[in-house]
Design an enzyme around this catalytic site. Structure first.
Site, PDB file in Angstrom:
ATOM      1  N   SER A 151      15.636  20.830 -16.088  1.00  0.00           N
ATOM      2  CA  SER A 151      14.469  21.636 -16.406  1.00  0.00           C
ATOM      3  C   SER A 151      14.929  22.883 -17.146  1.00  0.00           C
ATOM      4  CB  SER A 151      13.748  22.027 -15.115  1.00  0.00           C
ATOM      5  OG  SER A 151      12.993  23.208 -15.309  1.00  0.00           O
ATOM      6  N   TYR A 168      -7.782 -14.738 -45.230  1.00  0.00           N
ATOM      7  CA  TYR A 168      -7.073 -13.468 -45.330  1.00  0.00           C
ATOM      8  C   TYR A 168      -8.025 -12.351 -45.725  1.00  0.00           C
ATOM      9  CZ  TYR A 168      -3.815  -9.817 -46.715  1.00  0.00           C
ATOM     10  OH  TYR A 168      -3.156  -8.621 -46.813  1.00  0.00           O
ATOM     11  N   LYS A 219      16.701  21.251 -10.957  1.00  0.00           N
ATOM     12  CA  LYS A 219      16.001  19.990 -11.253  1.00  0.00           C
ATOM     13  C   LYS A 219      16.873  18.944 -11.945  1.00  0.00           C
ATOM     14  CE  LYS A 219      12.250  18.873 -10.782  1.00  0.00           C
ATOM     15  NZ  LYS A 219      11.015  19.213 -11.484  1.00  0.00           N
ATOM     16  N   HIS A 278       0.831  -1.214   0.000  1.00  0.00           N
ATOM     17  CA  HIS A 278       0.000   0.000   0.000  1.00  0.00           C
ATOM     18  C   HIS A 278       0.865   1.264   0.000  1.00  0.00           C
ATOM     19  CE1 HIS A 278      -3.342  -2.690   1.246  1.00  0.00           C
ATOM     20  NE2 HIS A 278      -2.383  -3.261   1.957  1.00  0.00           N
TER      21      HIS A 278
HETATM   22  N1  ARG Z   1       1.077  -6.618 -48.132  1.00  0.00           N
HETATM   23  C1  ARG Z   1       0.119  -7.639 -47.877  1.00  0.00           C
HETATM   24  C2  ARG Z   1      -0.085  -7.797 -46.352  1.00  0.00           C
HETATM   25  O1  ARG Z   1       0.782  -7.478 -45.642  1.00  0.00           O
HETATM   26  C3  ARG Z   1       0.574  -8.939 -48.439  1.00  0.00           C
HETATM   27  C4  ARG Z   1      -0.543  -9.908 -48.649  1.00  0.00           C
HETATM   28  C5  ARG Z   1      -1.427  -9.445 -49.742  1.00  0.00           C
HETATM   29  N2  ARG Z   1      -2.435 -10.386 -50.040  1.00  0.00           N
HETATM   30  C6  ARG Z   1      -3.523 -10.107 -50.776  1.00  0.00           C
HETATM   31  N3  ARG Z   1      -4.392 -11.050 -50.930  1.00  0.00           N
HETATM   32  N4  ARG Z   1      -3.712  -8.908 -51.292  1.00  0.00           N
HETATM   33  O2  ARG Z   1      -1.130  -8.209 -45.905  1.00  0.00           O
END
Ligand code: ARG
Length: 467
Positions: free
Chosen positions: A287, A327, A293, A160
């Protein structure tokens, strides 16, 4: 207005190039160029594999290897002309390669930028984990040096933020060491998770071509302890997964939090109110207005960076939470937070190492801070327990003595014997001995306690662990 022809590698089906605004939004080369060494490494392994299964000739493989080495040499020398219209590091390198050799056009056989970027990043993570682990080892070594340089200095331990019980300063420092030791383990785990080869996953569904994934994995060092190749097991997961990114950022954020807590301890210790330590000029600033400081800026900035590392982690978690497999271009934004966490973590580790190395203890101030005999009130309760009193009663009895001390404005260890005995008849004539700090420390030699021998043992054990 004349339509601009599409230069991109994917430009075949397009009659018009992307708008300038689209290019500015879509480029990642401004932040992924630093992946070039990993990209070249991955491409060389991929080309070697293509050759080994007969998809390209030996001559083509050699030309690709030579070309990639030359491109990387240009990049390292700062002579490479990065083009934002080529979007990212992958397409910049591939186009530069193809300008050098026609074989370059075969490099992307059975590969997508999706498994390519996953590979580059995993190679990056393996490298980064090693560097951070080395930075942690250096910091731990500096902390052990500091503990060793001050083997007899005792300070109050706090709960504390109130003075609680005396400890060797080395014991406090070893608490920090434990935190950074766990951080090292965390990076070893991240490294292990990064150690699976994505190449061969393609865009999402692998390839119809007869590629040899184990060959590439072995070539890139994605192997287990026995040298057996580790190939990722699901092509869709491989291109969608960002767990390693998040784990890496988590491990960095954890270091950030640890660094920040250490920084806060040291800021307190360096204040006039505590005065336990003096910081080196090299890691403090003055400072612009107040001539007297000396500010603990290195420590304050470390504390500030911890927020940034947490922000990076939050960015990654938020980015991934609503994404459908696999992706999505959103994932391009995974790199800036990862690189930033890495850079800031390494920097902060080095800065704390430097700050600790230049820090000098003020033993007189520490001695003053542990001068209050009440810090040994618990030891007195233990003393009564040894004389047969149940702990709850002992706690109460010592409480009575604390009350007398406060009311009569007498330090607890100067309450006259008769008065003390009247309140707590179980006290022996030796009860004053409890208020010798070194007695209390010597009795604390169980594993993990702040006794001098224990502290020494822990220092030795840590030296061995980081060597
Ligand atoms: N520059 C892209 C990234 O970092 C690479 C992958 C691109 N893939 C795609 N399907 N456009 O994500």
């Amino acid at each position: 207005m004349a339509k601009k022809k599409n230069q991109a590698t994917w430009g075949g089906r397009f009659s018009e190039g992307p708008a300038e605004l689209m290019q500015r939004l879509g480029e990642s080369v401004s932040f992924d160029a630093r992946l070039a060494p990993y990209d070249v490494q991955g491409s060389k392994a991929h080309a070697a594999m293509l050759c080994s299964v007969g998809l390209i000739s030996k001559k083509e493989k050699n030309e690709i290897h030579k070309g990639l080495d030359a491109v990387l040499a240009d990049i390292t020398a700062g002579k490479f002309k990065w083009k934002t219209e080529l979007e990212d590091v992958h397409m910049n390198i591939e186009q530069a390669l193809t300008r050098r050799t026609a074989a370059g056009a075969k490099l992307h056989t059975a590969r997508s930028r999706n498994d390519q970027v996953a590979t580059d990043m995993r190679l990056f993570f393996k490298d980064a984990c090693g560097q951070i682990s080395a930075g942690l080892a250096k910091l731990i070594a500096a902390l052990l040096d500091f503990a060793e340089k001050n083997p007899t200095v005792v300070i109050p331990g706090y709960t504390h933020l109130q003075r609680a019980q005396p400890v060797l300063i080395g014991h406090h420092v070893l608490a920090w060491v434990e935190m950074f030791g766990r951080d090292r383990d965390r990076f070893a785990a991240v490294l292990d998770h990064a150690n699976w080869c994505p190449l061969g996953s393609g865009a999402i569904a692998g390839s119809t071509l007869p590629i040899d994934r184990e060959f590439t994995a072995r070539e890139l060092g994605f192997v287990d302890a026995k040298g057996k190749p580790r190939v990722s097991r699901n092509s869709m997961d491989t291109v969608a997964d960002r767990d390693t990114f998040i784990e890496f950022a988590t491990a960095c954020a954890m270091i950030g939090t640890h660094l920040s807590r250490v920084a806060e301890d040291m800021i307190l210790w360096a204040s006039a109110e505590f005065g336990f330590v003096r910081l080196a000029d090299a890691f403090t600033t003055g400072s612009s207005l107040m001539p007297q400081k000396k500010n603990p800026d290195s420590l304050e900035l470390i504390r500030g960076k911890a927020a940034r590392m947490q922000g990076n982690l939050t960015t990654l978690l938020t980015m991934c939470k609503g994404l459908p497999l696999t992706y999505n271009r959103d994932l391009q934004e995974d790199k800036p937070p990862v690189f930033d966490s890495f850079d800031q973590t390494l920097l902060c580790l080095d800065v704390l190492t430097g700050t600790i190395s230049g820090t000098v203890v003020n033993p007189a101030a520490c001695e003053r801070a542990v001068g209050d005999p009440l810090l040994l009130a618990t030891d007195l309760a233990d003393y009564l327990v040894e004389r047969g009193m149940p702990f709850r009663d002992a706690h109460h009895a010592v409480g009575k003595l604390v009350g007398i001390s406060e009311k009569t404005k007498t330090p607890i260890n100067e309450i006259p014997m008769a008065k003390a005995k009247a309140a707590v008849p179980e006290l022996g004539s030796d009860w004053y001995d409890v208020f010798d700090i070194s007695r209390g420390l010597k009795l604390r030699e169980n594993l993990g306690m702040p006794g001098p021998k224990q502290v020494k043992k822990q220092i030795t054990a840590w030296r061995r662990k980081i060597s």
